[in-house]
Design an enzyme around this catalytic site. Structure first.
Site, mmCIF file in Angstrom:
data_model
loop_
_atom_site.group_PDB
_atom_site.id
_atom_site.type_symbol
_atom_site.label_atom_id
_atom_site.label_comp_id
_atom_site.label_asym_id
_atom_site.label_seq_id
_atom_site.Cartn_x
_atom_site.Cartn_y
_atom_site.Cartn_z
ATOM 1 N N ASP A 1 1.425 7.093 -2.590
ATOM 2 C CA ASP A 1 1.879 6.191 -1.532
ATOM 3 C C ASP A 1 2.369 6.976 -0.311
ATOM 4 O O ASP A 1 2.628 8.186 -0.375
ATOM 5 C CB ASP A 1 2.996 5.291 -2.060
ATOM 6 C CG ASP A 1 2.973 3.903 -1.445
ATOM 7 O OD1 ASP A 1 2.427 3.742 -0.343
ATOM 8 O OD2 ASP A 1 3.510 2.974 -2.073
ATOM 9 N N ASP B 1 -0.471 -4.810 0.571
ATOM 10 C CA ASP B 1 0.655 -5.265 -0.233
ATOM 11 C C ASP B 1 0.665 -6.783 -0.370
ATOM 12 O O ASP B 1 1.416 -7.332 -1.181
ATOM 13 C CB ASP B 1 1.977 -4.821 0.399
ATOM 14 C CG ASP B 1 2.321 -3.374 0.064
ATOM 15 O OD1 ASP B 1 1.668 -2.794 -0.822
ATOM 16 O OD2 ASP B 1 3.249 -2.831 0.694
#
Length: 691
Positions: free
Chosen positions: A446, A514
């Site tokens: 990430d 997301d």
């Protein structure tokens, strides 16, 4: 295939359906000749002798026709190359030599300006032209203010239309098209990563549809700051210039003996409309970009939305048992397993298991997951650090910062200066040790904040960190993949903030957004599919209502069919799912495994876009097909239209495995397939087997 004229000054690259040609004049001006349908070398030579149009004294005959415009001389377009030395600025080059790449599908054209060598690289892969530039300095030190990978020149047409993929966090990859007007349209990122705001891709057409018409597309393979400029010049000609870096404040300083290679800027011409262009892009990436693209990506479960930071070994084991029971193949422990990471305020940088949560490390959980028949994965964010971490307390100078300025924090974290060799070595040791300490099969990598205070006190040319950070990231991923060949990697940046051809050449899949709302995802996935294949598009089924974003309520059916259009994942709290929901989920997972070869390796046909009513996609592979259909809302009781299918053999017959009906290919192509969908947020899957 590369062909060269007898005079050695006209070059033609050809793929299965297209050609690309350039010509060098007697004055060492490199002119663009052709990019489009396949032509012969004789055709290219005929184009080379066409005289240039007459120009008014305030215009340049080179503008809009030069293959790689440099700064300096009779040029007024945006330069692809801008160089500054202590004495002067700009480039006055002359041609030195050409070379063919091994295999006969590539070309190198070498130029020189004093001690600076400039080599333009071309490589034809399928019908995608890969272009990049390498620069070498054999003279005194110089500064590269700008060094773009390529400039693309389009043929004379009227009424160009520009398509792009724009967005923001949780709303990435949304397709927008608008008429191209005079002047420049600039997209890019000045954030240090590819960015949620734009994917580095543009497409231009005049009258193309999904199924027919010319489309020109360009995609940049760079995972840092970047810029693509689309210019319609005063004479209506169009050029597209792009490369690393957002502005012209400086990329690198090249000392004597140093060199720089730009990222690849790939271009594609297709006469098959936007659908044909997408399928060509997908085939190219599966063949040349994505690691191990012929392998199926497993169905995964990710623990983040179920647990967030409140995790333990026992709790993860409970989720793992439920995930295995519905057919999940890869179990991923997300954020919260390391250091003092009980919230987003601490722990980043300390990549060792939390002793309270995992007293014996990750090995017991990983082995338990393996015993359940699943692979084991973890989440990391190596390029970041929390001020509340052992790493930051020991090395506060390892972050990007400006001397005497506040260190800006987003999500309570700072960006490590990965351009530093000591930081690179620390991360290598930490991650190599981690991957060696337990049977880990998968890493979700990430990157949850952009560059802000991008300084490097003590470095003579601190601007270089923008480029060197990305090169160091690539080198670290390459080194880890070589040392741990059984580990797969996913690129994530707060969702879809780092998706490009550069990172995709080093990762096995990408986290698309997301936003896991199944309705929102249809538009995100529609835009994503313009360039990238389903083989890399991770998509999760999460809980309903969707408390992460909008509290929308949707059926398990709608959530699964939405996510089955890519690499299927599950991210809901399975401990709260009823036995009926778990049983239904198991059926959907089993169905996905049946259609997975078609979705991940087949040709995509977008049947209807997600614009409010019925939308659908179709995948064709090995003669069989699968259709995924969604009905957002049924208005006024009107019947839902049939789906006209694509890519089938009109002379063949197809059995629909869901209904048992036999359909002629010609009938499905012309009259379509009835879905039976009704109401709001309905969805269905139809498997078609060629008889």
């Amino acid at each position: 295939m590369l062909e060269i004229a007898e005079n050695g000054r006209t070059w033609l690259l050809s793929g299965p359906a297209s050609s690309y040609a350039v010509h060098l004049t007697e004055d060492d001006e490199l002119l663009h000749l052709h990019w489009g349908p396949k032509i012969t070398l004789a055709d290219a030579e005929a184009l080379a002798v066409r005289p240039l149009p007459d120009y008014w004294p305030f215009e340049s005959p080179l503008d809009g026709r030069e293959e790689y415009p440099v700064e300096g001389g009779p040029r007024f377009v945006r330069p692809a190359l801008s160089v500054r030395t202590d004495e002067r600025r700009g480039t006055e080059w002359h041609f030195e030599a050409h070379e063919s790449e091994p295999g006969g599908d590539g070309l190198r054209l070498r130029f020189r300006d004093g001690g600076l060598t400039i080599t333009l690289h071309y490589r034809m892969r399928h019908d995608v032209v890969e272009r990049w530039v390498s620069l070498g300095n054999e003279g005194p030190a110089l500064e590269l203010l700008r060094a773009d990978a390529a400039t693309w020149t389009l043929p004379d047409r009227e009424d160009w239309r520009l398509s792009q993929l724009h967005g923001r966090w949780a709303a990435e990859s949304r397709l927008a098209a608008s008429p191209l007007t005079y002047g420049e349209k600039v997209i890019g990122s000045r954030r240090g990563h590819t960015g949620h705001q734009h994917l580095p891709w543009v497409a231009l057409d005049t009258d193309a549809t999904e199924d027919r018409g010319e489309v020109y597309g360009c995609a940049l393979g760079w995972s840092g700051s970047w810029r693509i400029a689309v210019a319609q010049l005063p004479d209506a000609r169009v050029q597209i210039t792009g490369g690393a870096g957002y502005d012209d404040s400086g990329l690198l300083r090249l000392e004597t003996g140093e060199s720089y290679v730009t990222p690849v800027f790939a271009g594609l011409w297709s006469d098959g409309g936007f659908g044909g262009a997408s399928r060509a892009w997908h085939a190219y990436q599966r063949a040349y970009v994505i690691p191990d693209a012929d392998q199926d990506r497993p169905v995964l479960f990710n623990s983040w939305e179920a647990t967030e930071f409140d995790i333990s070994e026992e709790q993860q084991s409970t989720l793992a048992r439920r995930a295995a029971a519905i057919g999940v193949e890869l179990f991923v422990v997300d954020d919260g397993w390391f250091g003092r990471r009980t919230s987003d305020r601490a722990g980043l940088g300390d990549w060792t298991p939390n002793p309270d949560r995992f007293p014996k490390g990750l090995t017991p959980l990983a082995e338990y997951v393996h015993a359940l028949g699943m692979q084991f994965g973890i989440w990391v964010e190596p390029e970041m650090v929390n001020p509340d971490s052992d790493l930051y307390r020991e090395h506060p100078d390892w972050v990007q910062y400006q001397e005497g300025r506040k260190r800006t924090e987003f999500r309570n974290q700072l960006v490590l200066n990965l351009a530093r060799e000591d930081v690179q070595e620390y991360l290598w040791q930490q991650l190599d040790t981690l991957l060696s300490s337990a049977p880990i099969d998968y890493v979700k990598w990430d990157f949850n904040r952009a560059f802000t205070d991008a300084g490097w006190p003590g470095e003579s040319y601190p601007q270089r960190l923008w480029i060197d950070h990305v090169h160091a990231l690539y080198a670290l991923l390459d080194r880890l993949r070589a040392a741990h060949p059984g580990v797969a990697f996913e690129s994530c940046s707060g969702g879809g903030g780092r998706i490009d051809l550069g990172i995709m050449s080093r990762t096995d899949q990408v986290w698309t957004s997301d936003n896991t709302d199944p309705l929102d995802r249809l538009a995100i996935q529609h835009g994503f599919s313009q360039l990238h294949p389903a083989r890399v598009m991770a998509a999760w089924v999460t809980d309903s209502p969707n408390t992460q974003l909008n509290d929308r309520v949707s059926s398990l059916r709608f959530r699964f069919v939405s996510s089955m259009a890519g690499v299927l994942g599950v991210g809901g709290d399975l401990t709260r799912w009823s036995e009926e929901e778990l049983a239904e989920a198991g059926e959907w997972v089993a169905l996905y495994k049946e259609i997975r070869p078609l979705v991940q390796h087949g040709d995509l046909y977008r049947l209807r876009p997600p614009t409010g009513g019925l939308s659908a996609v179709q995948y064709v592979h090995g003669g069989d097909a699968v259709v995924l259909a969604w009905l957002q809302a049924q208005s006024y009781g009107e019947p839902v239209p049939a789906l006209r299918l694509k890519g089938l053999d009109p002379a063949a017959s197809y059995e629909c495995l869901e209904t048992g009906e036999i359909h002629g290919g010609a009938v499905l192509l012309h009259h379509g397939l009835r879905t039976g969908l009704r109401g709001d947020l309905d969805a269905a899957v139809f498997r078609l087997r060629r008889m």
